[in-house]
Design an enzyme around this catalytic site. Structure first.
Site, PDB file in Angstrom:
ATOM      1  N   ARG A 105       0.883  -1.178   0.000  1.00  0.00           N
ATOM      2  CA  ARG A 105       0.000   0.000   0.000  1.00  0.00           C
ATOM      3  C   ARG A 105       0.910   1.214   0.000  1.00  0.00           C
ATOM      4  O   ARG A 105       1.631   1.460   0.977  1.00  0.00           O
ATOM      5  CB  ARG A 105      -0.922   0.003   1.222  1.00  0.00           C
ATOM      6  CG  ARG A 105      -1.616   1.351   1.421  1.00  0.00           C
ATOM      7  CD  ARG A 105      -2.711   1.330   2.459  1.00  0.00           C
ATOM      8  NE  ARG A 105      -3.874   0.603   1.989  1.00  0.00           N
ATOM      9  CZ  ARG A 105      -5.094   0.713   2.520  1.00  0.00           C
ATOM     10  NH1 ARG A 105      -5.316   1.528   3.540  1.00  0.00           N
ATOM     11  NH2 ARG A 105      -6.094   0.020   2.036  1.00  0.00           N
ATOM     12  N   HIS A 132      -7.278   0.710  -6.384  1.00  0.00           N
ATOM     13  CA  HIS A 132      -7.550  -0.144  -5.218  1.00  0.00           C
ATOM     14  C   HIS A 132      -8.249  -1.426  -5.704  1.00  0.00           C
ATOM     15  O   HIS A 132      -9.430  -1.645  -5.434  1.00  0.00           O
ATOM     16  CB  HIS A 132      -8.424   0.620  -4.224  1.00  0.00           C
ATOM     17  CG  HIS A 132      -8.426   0.060  -2.837  1.00  0.00           C
ATOM     18  ND1 HIS A 132      -7.660  -1.030  -2.463  1.00  0.00           N
ATOM     19  CD2 HIS A 132      -9.105   0.445  -1.717  1.00  0.00           C
ATOM     20  CE1 HIS A 132      -7.876  -1.278  -1.183  1.00  0.00           C
ATOM     21  NE2 HIS A 132      -8.743  -0.406  -0.706  1.00  0.00           N
ATOM     22  N   GLN A 135     -10.186  -3.869  -3.270  1.00  0.00           N
ATOM     23  CA  GLN A 135     -11.488  -3.331  -2.873  1.00  0.00           C
ATOM     24  C   GLN A 135     -12.539  -3.645  -3.935  1.00  0.00           C
ATOM     25  O   GLN A 135     -13.642  -4.093  -3.631  1.00  0.00           O
ATOM     26  CB  GLN A 135     -11.372  -1.812  -2.680  1.00  0.00           C
ATOM     27  CG  GLN A 135     -12.680  -1.149  -2.301  1.00  0.00           C
ATOM     28  CD  GLN A 135     -13.140  -1.535  -0.915  1.00  0.00           C
ATOM     29  OE1 GLN A 135     -12.383  -1.438   0.046  1.00  0.00           O
ATOM     30  NE2 GLN A 135     -14.372  -1.995  -0.789  1.00  0.00           N
ATOM     31  N   ASP A 226     -17.224   7.166  -1.870  1.00  0.00           N
ATOM     32  CA  ASP A 226     -15.933   7.074  -1.160  1.00  0.00           C
ATOM     33  C   ASP A 226     -15.648   8.469  -0.595  1.00  0.00           C
ATOM     34  O   ASP A 226     -16.301   9.448  -0.977  1.00  0.00           O
ATOM     35  CB  ASP A 226     -14.841   6.631  -2.160  1.00  0.00           C
ATOM     36  CG  ASP A 226     -13.446   6.504  -1.533  1.00  0.00           C
ATOM     37  OD1 ASP A 226     -13.344   6.407  -0.289  1.00  0.00           O
ATOM     38  OD2 ASP A 226     -12.458   6.508  -2.298  1.00  0.00           O
ATOM     39  N   CYS A 265     -16.514   1.953   0.545  1.00  0.00           N
ATOM     40  CA  CYS A 265     -15.352   1.102   0.830  1.00  0.00           C
ATOM     41  C   CYS A 265     -14.921   1.186   2.291  1.00  0.00           C
ATOM     42  O   CYS A 265     -14.279   0.265   2.792  1.00  0.00           O
ATOM     43  CB  CYS A 265     -14.194   1.508  -0.078  1.00  0.00           C
ATOM     44  SG  CYS A 265     -13.803   3.268   0.055  1.00  0.00           S
ATOM     45  N   ARG A 293     -14.071  -8.320   2.005  1.00  0.00           N
ATOM     46  CA  ARG A 293     -12.640  -8.096   1.785  1.00  0.00           C
ATOM     47  C   ARG A 293     -11.859  -9.364   2.140  1.00  0.00           C
ATOM     48  O   ARG A 293     -10.903  -9.742   1.480  1.00  0.00           O
ATOM     49  CB  ARG A 293     -12.128  -6.915   2.625  1.00  0.00           C
ATOM     50  CG  ARG A 293     -12.698  -5.554   2.265  1.00  0.00           C
ATOM     51  CD  ARG A 293     -12.297  -5.098   0.879  1.00  0.00           C
ATOM     52  NE  ARG A 293     -10.861  -5.068   0.696  1.00  0.00           N
ATOM     53  CZ  ARG A 293     -10.058  -4.071   1.067  1.00  0.00           C
ATOM     54  NH1 ARG A 293     -10.578  -2.986   1.602  1.00  0.00           N
ATOM     55  NH2 ARG A 293      -8.753  -4.129   0.874  1.00  0.00           N
TER      56      ARG A 293
HETATM   57  N1   CP Z   1     -11.362   0.015   2.400  1.00  0.00           N
HETATM   58  C1   CP Z   1     -10.095  -0.079   2.833  1.00  0.00           C
HETATM   59  O1   CP Z   1      -9.155  -0.329   2.077  1.00  0.00           O
HETATM   60  O2   CP Z   1      -9.940   0.098   4.175  1.00  0.00           O
HETATM   61  P1   CP Z   1      -8.538   0.290   4.921  1.00  0.00           P
HETATM   62  O3   CP Z   1      -7.971   1.599   4.447  1.00  0.00           O
HETATM   63  O4   CP Z   1      -8.902   0.327   6.389  1.00  0.00           O
HETATM   64  O5   CP Z   1      -7.652  -0.851   4.577  1.00  0.00           O
HETATM   65  N1  NVA Z   2      -9.977   6.853  -1.449  1.00  0.00           N
HETATM   66  C1  NVA Z   2      -9.656   6.402  -0.125  1.00  0.00           C
HETATM   67  C2  NVA Z   2      -9.889   4.926   0.007  1.00  0.00           C
HETATM   68  C3  NVA Z   2      -9.583   4.342   1.341  1.00  0.00           C
HETATM   69  C4  NVA Z   2      -9.808   2.858   1.403  1.00  0.00           C
HETATM   70  C5  NVA Z   2      -8.209   6.752   0.192  1.00  0.00           C
HETATM   71  O1  NVA Z   2      -7.365   6.577  -0.681  1.00  0.00           O
HETATM   72  O2  NVA Z   2      -7.945   7.223   1.291  1.00  0.00           O
END
Ligand code: CP
Ligand code: NVA
Length: 306
Positions: A105, A132, A135, A226, A265, A293
């Site tokens: 990530r 993502h 997701q 989101d 999400c 997930r």
């Molecule tokens: N939706 C999602 O990816 O959640 P986190 O940021 O908590 O992993």
């Molecule tokens: N768009 C959000 C998604 C989090 C799961 C971010 O990148 O923070």
């Protein structure tokens, strides 16, 4: 042609391979509910490199590995020091000698690509500023456990960022109807849009872009949103609140989609992109999405690590 080594973008994957992963995700969920945890990743180790916070992605990858008989190791950026202690390529080459797969990530999508290019093990995108994909797989599982993807209209309302980009890729590859309502200035990234539209032409996906949330949600079966301020964009928060205000998913908007199920999400910024009454209301399926997930990622792990 065989499936890609890595899980960086759904646009790299063929529909039949994604359908196979989804079918396995549904099966793993059914079996998990019966108390069955097949030990398909026995003896396998996953390294998890997280530059940003995470609840769902971290816990579901780690729990998923444990349940499948494997093991996961969390790596924080300050421990690893990519770019300060050693290069991304050298980190990837080292990990490739010890573990069977890596989740990353990162802020910069190019870093995940660099890790994947140097690694001989599979690299899974656990969210970047651009995409993502894990997701989106859980989202597809959540939709397809209720309906046939071909028969539903999904409306995404809000910021055309990583989550929207991966949803766009998912529909582009698999087909189905996706309507994206975003401010013109915050549409999905041009390169994602262009590639997705080329894929959609082949799959028959019906993808539309609008700046009007009402137009997008009218008659939709699922309404998805989101956050307006993603991780790393905190300095823009006030400006974004003003810009995205017409895109809030609230009771007024849902009057145009009274039977729609509401997706997010998570984490949610309650009172910004979605109101409490909607998030906690009868149309919300956000925690089913979060639950999935686990199962979607177990299926991704099996597909890549075995
Ligand atoms: N939706 C999602 O990816 O959640 P986190 O940021 O908590 O992993
Ligand atoms: N768009 C959000 C998604 C989090 C799961 C971010 O990148 O923070």
């Amino acid at each position: 042609m065989s499936a890609p080594k890595d899980f960086l973008s759904l646009a790299d994957w063929k529909a039949e391979d994604l359908r196979g992963i989804l079918a396995r995700a549904h099966e793993l969920k059914r079996r998990y509910r019966r108390g069955e945890t097949p030990q398909t990743l026995s003896g396998r180790t996953l390294a998890m490199y997280f530059e940003k916070p995470s609840l769902r992605t971290h816990v579901t990858f780690e729990a998923g590995m444990t349940q499948l008989g494997g093991h996961a190791i969390l790596l924080r950026p300050e421990q690893v020091g990519i770019g300060t202690r050693e290069s991304a390529a050298d980190v990837a080459r080292n990990l490739s000698r010890w573990v069977h797969g890596m989740v990353a990530r990162t802020y910069d999508h190019a870093l995940v690509e660099e890790l994947a290019a140097a690694a001989t093990i599979p690299v899974i995108n656990g969210l970047t500023d651009l995409l993502h994909p894990c997701q989106a797989m859980a989202d597809l599982q959540t939709i397809t456990e209720r309906a046939d993807l071909e028969k539903v209209a999904v409306a995404y309302v809000g910021d055309g960022n990583n989550v929207a980009n991966s949803l766009l890729n998912a529909f582009a590859v698999l087909g189905g109807e996706l309507r994206l309502a975003t401010p013109r200035s915050h549409q999905p990234a041009r390169q994602v849009r262009q590639r997705a539209m080329a894929l959609a032409a082949a799959s028959g996906a019906r993808i539309t872009f609008t700046e009007d949330p009402v137009e997008a949600v009218r008659g939709a079966h699922f309404v998805y949103t989101d956050v307006w301020t993603s991780m790393g964009q905190e300095a823009e928060s006030e400006r974004r609140k003003a810009l995205f205000e017409p895109f809030q998913v609230n009771a007024r908007l849902l009057r145009h989609a009274p039977d729609a199920l509401v997706m997010h999400c998570l984490p949610a910024h309650r009172g910004e992109e979605i109101t409490d009454d909607v998030l906690d209301g009868p149309q919300s399926i956000v925690f089913d999405q979060a639950e999935n997930r686990l199962h979607a990622q177990k299926a991704i792990l099996e597909a890549l690590l075995t």
